[in-house]
Design a protein around this motif. Structure first.
Motif, PDB file in Angstrom:
ATOM      1  N   HIS A 121     -73.065 -54.990  18.073  1.00 18.05           N
ATOM      2  CA  HIS A 121     -73.811 -55.955  17.218  1.00 18.05           C
ATOM      3  C   HIS A 121     -74.597 -55.910  17.157  1.00 18.05           C
ATOM      4  O   HIS A 121     -75.718 -55.944  17.787  1.00 18.05           O
ATOM      5  CB  HIS A 121     -73.398 -56.932  17.650  1.00 18.05           C
ATOM      6  CG  HIS A 121     -72.048 -57.484  17.246  1.00 18.05           C
ATOM      7  ND1 HIS A 121     -71.320 -58.445  16.319  1.00 18.05           N
ATOM      8  CD2 HIS A 121     -70.766 -56.980  18.272  1.00 18.05           C
ATOM      9  CE1 HIS A 121     -70.160 -58.154  16.732  1.00 18.05           C
ATOM     10  NE2 HIS A 121     -69.830 -57.769  17.741  1.00 18.05           N
TER      11      HIS A 121
ATOM     12  N   GLN B 282     -77.143 -58.799  18.843  1.00 15.67           N
ATOM     13  CA  GLN B 282     -76.980 -59.041  20.343  1.00 15.67           C
ATOM     14  C   GLN B 282     -77.627 -58.555  21.317  1.00 15.67           C
ATOM     15  O   GLN B 282     -76.895 -58.478  22.699  1.00 15.67           O
ATOM     16  CB  GLN B 282     -75.622 -59.091  20.199  1.00 15.67           C
ATOM     17  CG  GLN B 282     -74.680 -60.329  19.486  1.00 15.67           C
ATOM     18  CD  GLN B 282     -72.843 -59.994  19.228  1.00 15.67           C
ATOM     19  OE1 GLN B 282     -72.321 -59.155  20.337  1.00 15.67           O
ATOM     20  NE2 GLN B 282     -72.040 -60.424  18.773  1.00 15.67           N
TER      21      GLN B 282
ATOM     22  N   TRP C 251     -68.530 -68.241  24.182  1.00 17.01           N
ATOM     23  CA  TRP C 251     -69.495 -67.217  24.268  1.00 17.01           C
ATOM     24  C   TRP C 251     -70.500 -67.026  23.052  1.00 17.01           C
ATOM     25  O   TRP C 251     -71.356 -67.052  23.100  1.00 17.01           O
ATOM     26  CB  TRP C 251     -68.761 -65.895  24.922  1.00 17.01           C
ATOM     27  CG  TRP C 251     -69.841 -64.845  25.016  1.00 17.01           C
ATOM     28  CD1 TRP C 251     -70.909 -64.612  25.609  1.00 17.01           C
ATOM     29  CD2 TRP C 251     -69.924 -63.634  23.808  1.00 17.01           C
ATOM     30  NE1 TRP C 251     -71.726 -63.296  25.503  1.00 17.01           N
ATOM     31  CE2 TRP C 251     -70.774 -63.003  24.289  1.00 17.01           C
ATOM     32  CE3 TRP C 251     -69.305 -63.477  22.683  1.00 17.01           C
ATOM     33  CZ2 TRP C 251     -71.056 -61.462  23.133  1.00 17.01           C
ATOM     34  CZ3 TRP C 251     -69.331 -62.162  22.045  1.00 17.01           C
ATOM     35  CH2 TRP C 251     -70.684 -61.450  22.703  1.00 17.01           C
ATOM     36  N   LEU C 252     -69.059 -67.143  22.044  1.00 19.51           N
ATOM     37  CA  LEU C 252     -69.281 -67.437  20.650  1.00 19.51           C
ATOM     38  C   LEU C 252     -70.900 -68.375  20.353  1.00 19.51           C
ATOM     39  O   LEU C 252     -72.176 -68.180  19.996  1.00 19.51           O
ATOM     40  CB  LEU C 252     -68.313 -66.680  19.901  1.00 19.51           C
ATOM     41  CG  LEU C 252     -68.009 -65.763  19.586  1.00 19.51           C
ATOM     42  CD1 LEU C 252     -66.875 -65.607  18.592  1.00 19.51           C
ATOM     43  CD2 LEU C 252     -68.433 -64.472  19.261  1.00 19.51           C
TER      44      LEU C 252
ATOM     45  N   ARG D 279     -66.533 -61.419   9.622  1.00 20.08           N
ATOM     46  CA  ARG D 279     -66.883 -61.311  11.564  1.00 20.08           C
ATOM     47  C   ARG D 279     -65.560 -61.436  12.234  1.00 20.08           C
ATOM     48  O   ARG D 279     -64.980 -60.108  13.075  1.00 20.08           O
ATOM     49  CB  ARG D 279     -67.666 -62.744  12.157  1.00 20.08           C
ATOM     50  CG  ARG D 279     -67.561 -62.493  13.337  1.00 20.08           C
ATOM     51  CD  ARG D 279     -68.217 -63.335  14.025  1.00 20.08           C
ATOM     52  NE  ARG D 279     -69.050 -63.179  15.011  1.00 20.08           N
ATOM     53  CZ  ARG D 279     -70.785 -62.849  15.541  1.00 20.08           C
ATOM     54  NH1 ARG D 279     -71.802 -63.608  14.505  1.00 20.08           N
ATOM     55  NH2 ARG D 279     -70.974 -62.548  15.898  1.00 20.08           N
ATOM     56  N   PHE D 280     -64.390 -61.857  11.649  1.00 24.62           N
ATOM     57  CA  PHE D 280     -63.278 -62.576  11.858  1.00 24.62           C
ATOM     58  C   PHE D 280     -62.026 -63.447  11.597  1.00 24.62           C
ATOM     59  O   PHE D 280     -63.280 -64.229  10.720  1.00 24.62           O
ATOM     60  CB  PHE D 280     -62.994 -62.319  14.015  1.00 24.62           C
ATOM     61  CG  PHE D 280     -63.483 -63.761  14.371  1.00 24.62           C
ATOM     62  CD1 PHE D 280     -64.276 -64.482  14.183  1.00 24.62           C
ATOM     63  CD2 PHE D 280     -62.479 -63.604  15.595  1.00 24.62           C
ATOM     64  CE1 PHE D 280     -64.676 -65.798  14.840  1.00 24.62           C
ATOM     65  CE2 PHE D 280     -62.638 -64.842  16.657  1.00 24.62           C
ATOM     66  CZ  PHE D 280     -64.255 -66.256  16.030  1.00 24.62           C
TER      67      PHE D 280
ATOM     68  N   HIS E 161     -61.593 -54.706  19.459  1.00 25.41           N
ATOM     69  CA  HIS E 161     -60.365 -54.589  20.195  1.00 25.41           C
ATOM     70  C   HIS E 161     -59.378 -54.405  20.371  1.00 25.41           C
ATOM     71  O   HIS E 161     -58.682 -53.782  20.707  1.00 25.41           O
ATOM     72  CB  HIS E 161     -61.284 -56.423  20.559  1.00 25.41           C
ATOM     73  CG  HIS E 161     -62.305 -56.701  21.132  1.00 25.41           C
ATOM     74  ND1 HIS E 161     -62.586 -56.467  21.782  1.00 25.41           N
ATOM     75  CD2 HIS E 161     -62.950 -57.735  20.330  1.00 25.41           C
ATOM     76  CE1 HIS E 161     -64.487 -56.275  21.808  1.00 25.41           C
ATOM     77  NE2 HIS E 161     -64.359 -56.890  20.664  1.00 25.41           N
TER      78      HIS E 161
ATOM     79  N   LEU F 107     -64.106 -65.077  25.503  1.00 21.23           N
ATOM     80  CA  LEU F 107     -64.911 -65.266  23.983  1.00 21.23           C
ATOM     81  C   LEU F 107     -65.335 -66.233  23.241  1.00 21.23           C
ATOM     82  O   LEU F 107     -66.336 -66.231  22.457  1.00 21.23           O
ATOM     83  CB  LEU F 107     -63.932 -64.087  23.217  1.00 21.23           C
ATOM     84  CG  LEU F 107     -64.273 -64.414  21.689  1.00 21.23           C
ATOM     85  CD1 LEU F 107     -65.426 -63.098  21.327  1.00 21.23           C
ATOM     86  CD2 LEU F 107     -62.889 -63.507  21.038  1.00 21.23           C
TER      87      LEU F 107
ATOM     88  N   HIS G  72     -63.083 -57.995  13.780  1.00 16.78           N
ATOM     89  CA  HIS G  72     -62.280 -58.351  14.980  1.00 16.78           C
ATOM     90  C   HIS G  72     -60.899 -58.375  14.942  1.00 16.78           C
ATOM     91  O   HIS G  72     -60.622 -59.511  14.008  1.00 16.78           O
ATOM     92  CB  HIS G  72     -62.986 -59.276  15.651  1.00 16.78           C
ATOM     93  CG  HIS G  72     -64.915 -58.439  16.387  1.00 16.78           C
ATOM     94  ND1 HIS G  72     -65.158 -59.490  15.451  1.00 16.78           N
ATOM     95  CD2 HIS G  72     -65.260 -58.313  17.340  1.00 16.78           C
ATOM     96  CE1 HIS G  72     -66.807 -58.807  15.897  1.00 16.78           C
ATOM     97  NE2 HIS G  72     -66.431 -57.956  16.990  1.00 16.78           N
TER      98      HIS G  72
ATOM     99  N   ASP H 204     -69.261 -51.930  22.200  1.00 19.72           N
ATOM    100  CA  ASP H 204     -69.705 -53.333  22.311  1.00 19.72           C
ATOM    101  C   ASP H 204     -70.679 -54.373  22.016  1.00 19.72           C
ATOM    102  O   ASP H 204     -69.934 -55.318  23.088  1.00 19.72           O
ATOM    103  CB  ASP H 204     -68.179 -54.112  21.605  1.00 19.72           C
ATOM    104  CG  ASP H 204     -67.960 -55.590  21.285  1.00 19.72           C
ATOM    105  OD1 ASP H 204     -68.801 -55.863  20.659  1.00 19.72           O
ATOM    106  OD2 ASP H 204     -67.388 -56.349  22.083  1.00 19.72           O
TER     107      ASP H 204
ATOM    108  N   GLU I 127     -58.349 -60.443  19.896  1.00 19.55           N
ATOM    109  CA  GLU I 127     -59.185 -60.038  21.737  1.00 19.55           C
ATOM    110  C   GLU I 127     -59.010 -60.570  22.665  1.00 19.55           C
ATOM    111  O   GLU I 127     -58.793 -60.303  23.421  1.00 19.55           O
ATOM    112  CB  GLU I 127     -61.107 -60.003  20.767  1.00 19.55           C
ATOM    113  CG  GLU I 127     -61.606 -60.097  22.134  1.00 19.55           C
ATOM    114  CD  GLU I 127     -63.103 -59.762  22.132  1.00 19.55           C
ATOM    115  OE1 GLU I 127     -63.438 -60.297  20.659  1.00 19.55           O
ATOM    116  OE2 GLU I 127     -64.261 -60.027  22.480  1.00 19.55           O
TER     117      GLU I 127
HETATM  118  N1  GUN Z   1     -65.179 -62.131  17.689  1.00 20.32           N
HETATM  119  C1  GUN Z   1     -65.609 -62.890  16.683  1.00 20.32           C
HETATM  120  N2  GUN Z   1     -67.173 -62.029  17.127  1.00 20.32           N
HETATM  121  C2  GUN Z   1     -66.920 -61.607  18.098  1.00 20.32           C
HETATM  122  C3  GUN Z   1     -68.410 -61.341  18.936  1.00 20.32           C
HETATM  123  O1  GUN Z   1     -69.509 -61.492  18.646  1.00 20.32           O
HETATM  124  N3  GUN Z   1     -67.906 -60.248  19.743  1.00 20.32           N
HETATM  125  C4  GUN Z   1     -66.382 -60.070  20.262  1.00 20.32           C
HETATM  126  N4  GUN Z   1     -66.933 -59.091  21.180  1.00 20.32           N
HETATM  127  N5  GUN Z   1     -65.707 -60.484  19.505  1.00 20.32           N
HETATM  128  C5  GUN Z   1     -65.740 -61.368  18.618  1.00 20.32           C
END
Ligand code: GUN
Ligand code: ZN
Length: 429
Positions: free
Chosen positions: A71, A74, A88-89, A196-197, A263, A85, A224, A314, A227
């Motif tokens: 990313h 990041q 953290w986001l 993104r997911f 992941h 996760l 993603h 990552d 994960e």
């Molecule tokens: N899942 C959605 N966004 C992210 C990201 O920025 N990093 C990670 N590791 N997982 C995610």
């Protein structure tokens, strides 16, 4: 024309057990590509004047490293403490990514990011940008300046994030399409449609992204998948009409041979089978998986099921952009599952393997004649402990294992992109 003479290692075929190692090799580069490669003796016999070669008898040249998942926004999120996760986001990542709305900030950060990859020996990458088109513009512009073969995409996210990061199903697609037209296939650049997911995209946006992918079949898709256990639970609640997490992509036309899914740690048997059938790529992100406490990717089980696997840093879930550090963590994750990742398998993975699974192997990832001349030159003497340990080993396998276990970016004496030196750091010169 550029001539290099050194030890050379690459994989002419996509089989980690068949490396080609040339103890005293010569590479001839012309117009950014490898015009010839072989033992010095043979090339000299063909009339080449080896006195003109840059000679590094003890160094090891390999194809430039390929990072298939990281990313761009990041770099300032790395080493964020104390959470897994989803927190953290929300706590660290989204506030940082909001800064990339500003073109000046994005431009400056893009140069830093590209330089960071090059000093770590990474010559190609698949990068997530922020949701702002300007962040993708900035990264493509910086990569073009260095002539890198780089694939990137602005992330699509139309729910569950701060307003400053949200697009809509419509604007996300129109911005992505404009970026495809501006950058995909230009120079060495490519585009990846980047939902993104499924946590931050509505079903409407996922469908629109799938439709866009159908209209541009040679554009990649990156996202993603599976994960973190809390993430999987959350997504089940957000998308109750889908059979499982994979189906949120699969049913919307986002799962194919050009789809790279970061992941893939906690997939069900059915998901693994369908994933494998689709020919999609599961991207192993060992450093990130350990740092965020996400889990151990079942590397061997996925491979046995025929899943294509890439290895990636990552960043910024990962704590190093260095692909050597990535391999060190991959080894440990495999060890915890009673599998000892072979050093040849590991270095194949970050060069030829990552090129093959991403369909870049026609361009990069090996030293075949006609390939683009992207390489790293590793010099063990740049790290005293590596130098000491490498001097004592008897095989190339053991030497590689020391590089991936004790090495880091200090080993990288040179990174060359398209025949041109893009980074050089010769300790002691
Ligand atoms: N899942 C959605 N966004 C992210 C990201 O920025 N990093 C990670 N590791 N997982 C995610
Ligand atoms: Zn990621």
């Amino acid at each position: 024309m550029r001539l290099l003479r050194s030890r050379m290692l690459h994989w002419p075929q996509d089989d980690w057990q068949s490396p080609e190692y040339i103890e005293d090799g010569v590479m001839v580069i012309e117009n950014g590509k490898i015009r010839d490669l072989g033992p010095a003796e043979r090339l000299q016999g063909d009339g080449l004047d080896l006195a003109k070669a840059e000679h590094y008898a003890t160094h090891l040249m390999m194809p430039g490293f390929i990072d298939p998942h990281l990313h761009f926004p990041q770099i300032d999120v790395m080493a964020s403490y104390g959470v897994q996760l989803l927190d953290w986001l929300n706590d660290y990542t989204f506030p940082q990514e909001a800064r990339y709305a500003e073109a000046a900030f994005s431009n400056q950060a893009a140069h830093t990011f590209v330089d960071l990859m090059l000093r770590n020996g990474t010559t190609s990458a698949f990068a997530f940008c922020s949701s702002h088109a300007v962040s993708a513009e900035a990264l493509f512009t910086a990569a073009k300046k260095k002539q890198m073969r780089l694939v990137a995409g602005k992330v699509l996210m139309d729910q569950n994030a701060p307003a400053a990061l949200l697009d809509t199903a419509e604007t996300g697609i129109s911005d992505s399409e404009a970026l495809i037209q501006r950058w995909h296939g230009h120079d060495r650049l490519g585009y990846a449609i980047t939902p993104r997911f499924s946590g931050t995209s509505t079903a409407l946006q996922l469908r629109a992204a799938g439709d866009l992918s159908e209209r541009y079949p040679d554009v990649w898709v990156q996202s993603h998948l599976s994960e973190n256990l809390a993430e999987i639970d959350w997504i089940r609640g957000l998308h109750p009409h889908y059979r499982d997490y994979l189906a949120t992509y699969e049913d919307n036309g986002l799962l194919g041979a050009r789809s790279l899914m970061g992941h893939c740690i906690h997939m069900s048997e059915s998901e693994i089978e369908r994933f494998s059938e689709a020919g999609a790529v599961a991207v192993f992100c060992p450093s990130s998986n350990l740092f965020l406490g996400s889990g151990l990717m079942p590397y061997q089980a996925l491979r046995s099921a025929g899943v294509h696997i890439g290895f990636a840093s990552d960043v910024g879930g990962g704590t190093s952009i260095c692909m050597l550090r990535t391999l060190a963590d991959a080894y440990k994750i495999c060890q915890l599952q009673q599998y000892s990742l072979d050093p040849f398998e590991a270095f194949h993975a970050i060069t030829r393997g990552n090129a093959s699974v991403t369909h870049l192997d026609g361009f990069v990832g090996s030293f075949r004649i006609g390939a683009e001349a992207d390489f790293v030159r590793l010099d063990a003497s740049q790290i005293p402990l590596v130098s000491r340990r490498a001097a004592a080993v008897r095989s190339l396998r053991d030497e590689l294992f020391i590089y991936m276990t004790l090495g880091d970016e200090r080993l990288v004496a040179e990174t060359t992109v398209f025949g041109e030196v893009a980074y050089r750091n010769e300790v002691g010169l």
